[in-house]
Design a protein around this motif. Sequence first.
Motif, short mmCIF file in Angstrom:
data_model
loop_
_atom_site.label_atom_id
_atom_site.label_comp_id
_atom_site.label_asym_id
_atom_site.label_seq_id
_atom_site.Cartn_x
_atom_site.Cartn_y
_atom_site.Cartn_z
N LEU A 147 0.83 -1.21 0.00
CA LEU A 147 0.00 0.00 0.00
C LEU A 147 0.86 1.26 0.00
N HIS A 183 -3.88 13.15 1.16
CA HIS A 183 -4.39 11.80 1.42
C HIS A 183 -3.23 10.82 1.63
N GLN A 237 -2.43 8.66 4.62
CA GLN A 237 -2.31 7.21 4.41
C GLN A 237 -0.98 6.70 4.96
N ARG A 268 -1.11 6.57 8.53
CA ARG A 268 -1.99 5.46 8.93
C ARG A 268 -1.26 4.12 8.75
N GLY A 316 -9.14 1.55 6.38
CA GLY A 316 -8.67 2.91 6.14
C GLY A 316 -7.92 3.08 4.84
N CYS A 317 -8.04 2.12 3.98
CA CYS A 317 -7.28 2.19 2.75
C CYS A 317 -7.80 3.26 1.81
#
Lengths: 737, 455
Positions: free
Chosen positions: A38, A179, A183, A186, B37-38
């Motif tokens: 990711l 974002h 991200q 996160r 949360g992606c």
Amino acid sequence: MISQINQLKIGPRLMVSFAAIVWLMLVGNVLLVWQFFLVSQQSDRVSAFARELAAVSLLQTDILSLDARLDLLAKSEDLDALGREARNLRSILSADGESVRDALVHLPSDAPRDIGVLPTVEAVKITLPPQLDAVIALAVAADWDAVRLRLANEKAPLEASTSDLVRNVQRQVSDELAHSVVQHERLKRRILLIVPSTALVMLLASTLLGLAITRSISDPLRLLVQGSTALARGDFDQRIQLFGNDELAHLGSVFNETTTKLRELYRQKQSSEAELRQMLDLTPQYLGVLGADGTPIYANRASLDYLGMGLDEWLQRKQIGEEIHPDDLERVVSGLNRALSTGSTVEIEERVRKGDGSFRWFLSRCNPVRDENGKMTRLYLASTDIHDRKSAEERLQLENVALREEIDRASMFEEIVGTSKPLKAVLSQIAKVAPTDSTVLITGETGTGKEVIARALHKRSRKSGRAFISVNCAAFAPTLISSELFGHEKGAFTGATQRRLGRFELADGGTIFLDEVGELPPDTQVALLRVLQEREFERVGGTQSIRVDVRIIAATNRDLDAAVAGGSFRSDLFYRLQVFPIEIPPLRERRDDIPLLVEYFIDRYARKAGKNIRQVNQETLELLQSYAWPGNIRELQNVIERSVILCETETFSIDESWLPQQPQTFLTAKPKSQVELSRRLEEQEKDMIEEALKASRGRVFGPTGAAAKLGIPRSTLESKIKSLKIDKNRFKTDPEG
Amino acid sequence: MSSARRCSVGDFAVVRHKFAKIGGLWPVLLLSLIFGGCHPTKPEPTTVSYLRLGWAQPDDLPEMETLLRQFTRETGIRVRDLPVPETTFDQLDLSRRLLKQADGGPDVLAVDVIWPGVLESDLVDLRHDMADEIQSLEPQLLRSYESDGKLLAIPYTVQVGVLQYRTDLLREYGYQHPPKTWDELENMAARIQAGERTKGNKDFWGYVWQGAAAEALTCNAIEWQAAAGGGRIIESNRTISVNNPAAIRSWQRAKHWIGWISPPSVLAYQELDSLNIFDKGGAAFGRIWGGASITRMGLFRQMHWRNSLAQSITGYTTIPGGSTGGAGTLGGSGLAVSQHSPHRRESIELGRFLIRTQIHSNQVEESAVVDRPGFRSADSASEASRTSKTSVRARLAIRPSGETGPQYEQVARAYIDAVHSVLTGEKVAPEAAAALEKELVRITGFPIGPPLKGD
């Protein structure tokens, strides 16, 4: 799911648990990889948007800068340059449009796209060329005002459109960046969460699974071990409850079935055992069972009663052996070892201490029992009390020794043969004194049969049913004669390795015959005197007085009066012995008895040699009757035995040369006086003995010994050598001379 | 004595159960954390793309932006407006390209009144979805957007060709009214042009119009033909009427203007260029599009919205006529919804919003038109405007897009080429008309016929 796992066997259960851990690890790792993916994807997104922004910005910049250039050219009204720039703008526009399109194509498929970008680029691409055409057309028409105005007015919508485009893309990029930052944060937090939580969960899962599996195996195993231990102890009421469907549960049910069967068998066995024990307890035999290491396992009532202890006390003994007589212990141990090593049954005679401390003889039969692997598991002992038999045997053995000697002699004089007057006088004395327990002193020349007379006394006495023990006092070294007579305790002197009963003890209740009593050393004379006086004595090295009931018959060919006078024999003893003296006449004084004796001996030895001798040569008989027989009946016996062996016919005869001529001389030469006679006899005797010793090279006994040559017992010869002070060693050193 | 011992794999089960609670939840927990949360949790609002005309009219941009923001506020639907090229052909080209794209095409698009037939297969029939709005609209306008019984677009803007003029110059040179015929215009233009040039304004021209080879030329030329009674190229009975003397004469008249009252460069002029020249004070007359109401009772109104010098000295009037009177070309656009839109509901929502807003705006303007300062400064012209309601209605020059349908583009291009060749002197008018007639027959297969009187 869990219940299904419960039904699994141990192997599959371990596999499932392992797979679960691996699955969790995989999940954790996949999640981590996914997070990194990711992150990378996010970076790619940002890059893609940045590329898009760059492409769009370039488009805008190119359009605006070239537009500005067109403005300049319009002002300078340079048609050619304007045409070139217009073409230039057209190609740049095409390239920029492609860049934007390319950037859009490379945006992530899931990325939010500005739906206006492509249409705007398309619109620009479609719009600008005709506009440029229009500008060029106006310029060609030289309407530069219109050109300038068009350029000026064209710019606004173009700017608005491209600015709008750039603004939107910028917004998108900044949104994406924002974002992305969020991200990234996160993802960072998530990775920080995943790594420890994965490790924690792995650890927890592994621990829990490990514990669960260990417990699921170890608990039932523990119960099985406990159950088995209890079972081994003999607790057949053990039950184990294991649930599930695995091997251990199966083992549990097998265990329970086994215990049930064992319990049943055990009860049967107990019942049988009780009966058996009862039977064993009732048997007079002494029975015991030992373990392979010698630990006591069982003893029957008879054994326990004998040992004077209860079964529990006996079982607490680590090993048996304390009850065994120390003298027998080594033998018993070696016997047991032999039984253990060979596995064969061994019989051991041993003395075992009774509860009261006394020992009794037992014949113990040791029977080792082995299992199928050949390993010794038990030792069965069956003991029989043989004490009485053993004592009797012991006594018998000693008696046998005496008897053997006795028999030897009995072979000479088993019977008193003769009818002569002097013999009848002796027999009369025997008949009178035999029934009494009086001490008898028998005197007479050597070979006259003093022991035969003693035997006759015993046979006719009240003690005739008990032992007759004969002791040649001259046959023992002075140091050993006491031990021989009175016995000795263990360790009383060098070589006294065991306690030994003396001849007196063996003769207890019977008769002891002390031959050559005149040869007793002084200290033994004292001890003998005490026996005669008090009927008790002590073993050599012992302190305990032993009482005996023994009739004493002594004999000597010595002149005890002279010995007493000479101080070599105690007078008090002499008087004690000489309660009833019997003197046996020499053979020469009872020539009438010679024919009977000859016949008697011929019969005896012919039978022994397997010969048939029917008659005696008269000459021989006469020769024998004429001979003086200094060796008395023993000499006669020897001559006849030798003759019988050599005799080839049914008529008995002897070789004259066998009888020395000296007796003739002896018979004819008259002694001047009694003293002279004794001296001459002694000289004669000394010469004959020395001659015989010379021939036998100093050897006293044996077939070639001097005793055999002289036809007298060894004891008599020894006695005479001593009394005549002959040095027998002289003949050993010089056999020729 | 009996000592039953108990143990169960149930112990294992209990532990495993605990584990299952933890271990089983853990992946779910983790996965929810990870995948939850992606992507932004808040769903993206629907964005509707709107390909609108007016890109070449930047003054309209702020107004439209305000309108679209209002729509977003009211509905939550975002609108991404896409610019369109200047000329209608380019607009058609872009519309077609975008509509054919699988992704990224417009959801709502403004369709020129001449193109519904061309784009028919890509557009949604809106008759039912906008039944309420349709009630308020001019039926004649609605018909322009029908094809095969489907209503492919809803009229949104109405434009009619009008003549703008310099009120100050007319007044200066003694004219009380704007020209009613082309002859009057020629005279007035020539006189003012000469006068202005005399004053030193060397580049001053009498009349500017759109002579570039574009659809605007069709509009200009059809107005010329209408004034001369030369028909509308292809008549309503689907006959090709273009090769007629009146039409040929009208082309020849226009050819005569070039270099006389119109600049030679007018052959490269499009709407923007003629406006530019007029606005900078370079011409006395100019042809321009005037806006009109889409409502049933809408009044003709001027929509010169530019904040320029010319605004206060500009008057508007109908396109000059001839023997049969003048006529203004009907232009404008309707709102259509793409057949390929993934947001059809939202697209229709946007369409309804825009139409309703337009109706309301038109109604407000209709009631306030008299108070508009622009009209006050040109009384005569305003008067003419106000009284021209019926005449505007009666004298619209309607291009034969309805008759030719999908072939209209080819028809128009052929027509433009023909007229432009005459204007440039490349061809003489009769020759060009004959060739055009032939070409149109080839394109449409329609028969040749005379211009109809009523068209």
